[in-house]
Motif scaffolding. Structure first.
Motif, PDB file in Angstrom:
ATOM      1  N   PHE A  28       0.846  -1.189   0.000  1.00  0.00           N
ATOM      2  CA  PHE A  28       0.000   0.000   0.000  1.00  0.00           C
ATOM      3  C   PHE A  28       0.888   1.247   0.000  1.00  0.00           C
ATOM      4  N   VAL A  29       0.521   2.228  -0.841  1.00  0.00           N
ATOM      5  CA  VAL A  29       1.231   3.501  -0.892  1.00  0.00           C
ATOM      6  C   VAL A  29       0.181   4.605  -0.834  1.00  0.00           C
ATOM      7  N   ALA A  30       0.279   5.444   0.200  1.00  0.00           N
ATOM      8  CA  ALA A  30      -0.632   6.575   0.370  1.00  0.00           C
ATOM      9  C   ALA A  30       0.072   7.834  -0.110  1.00  0.00           C
ATOM     10  N   LEU A  31      -0.510   8.514  -1.082  1.00  0.00           N
ATOM     11  CA  LEU A  31       0.097   9.716  -1.659  1.00  0.00           C
ATOM     12  C   LEU A  31      -0.729  10.944  -1.294  1.00  0.00           C
ATOM     13  N   GLN A  32      -0.033  12.006  -0.966  1.00  0.00           N
ATOM     14  CA  GLN A  32      -0.663  13.302  -0.812  1.00  0.00           C
ATOM     15  C   GLN A  32      -0.095  14.193  -1.912  1.00  0.00           C
TER      16      GLN A  32
END
Length: 185
Positions: A28-32
């Protein structure tokens, strides 16, 4: 495995390469500050929460979560307030994934207000926390804009109050903006 990353709208060329590497090595990769011009591989799933469309370019920005697993549910939330009173709203994207154990993992990916009074920032944190799932495993992570001690202390207090454990990690910059909180199974 999980990574959170504010990509600053991919203004720097190395960002796109970094995202590709992160997606290969993380579940999982959370990007802002995601931008809609980023592309993911066919075997990856991306869920987005756009907050702004760049005029004349039709490019969307916001939060995004990329994973190797297909999400089972999503919730998109936008702050009630805007930065500087007139700029963009900020967002929190909650995605749900069914684990091999049968449990549901929720990932809450936040990009918090920055250029506002601490009192406004706190109201926005409270608003987003209201929507966090209360059962099962949860990762609450992203760019919280906790660049001053009052914001960091408030976030840490709220995490504890809601039985989330602050996941401390080695910050390699002076300001600690990105944070991770988690709830166990």
């Amino acid at each position: 495995s999980f990574t959170t990353y504010n990509i600053f709208k991919a203004h720097f060329p190395f960002v796109r390469q970094n995202i590709g590497r992160l997606c290969k090595t993380n579940d999982f990769v959370a990007l802002q500050e995601w931008v809609s011009t980023l592309h993911v591989r066919d075997d990856e799933h991306i869920v987005t929460c756009p907050t702004f469309i760049v005029p004349f370019r039709n490019v969307k920005t916001g939060t995004a979560t990329i994973s190797r697993h297909k999400p089972t549910d999503t919730v998109q939330l936008h702050s009630r307030e805007r930065e500087l009173g007139i700029a963009t709203h900020k967002s929190m994207l909650i995605t749900a994934y069914t684990l091999h154990t049968g449990n549901t993992l929720h990932i809450a990916n936040i990009h918090s207000l920055n250029f506002v009074l601490n009192s406004t920032w706190k109201k926005q944190i409270d608003y987003f926390i209201e929507y966090l799932p209360r059962t099962g495993p949860l990762i609450f992570a992203g760019d919280f804009n906790t660049w001053n001690p009052a914001r960091f202390d408030y976030l840490e207090h709220e995490l504890k109050k809601h039985k989330l454990v602050y996941a401390n990690y080695n910050h390699n910059i002076i300001m600690r903006l990105d944070q991770i909180g988690r709830a166990s199974c």
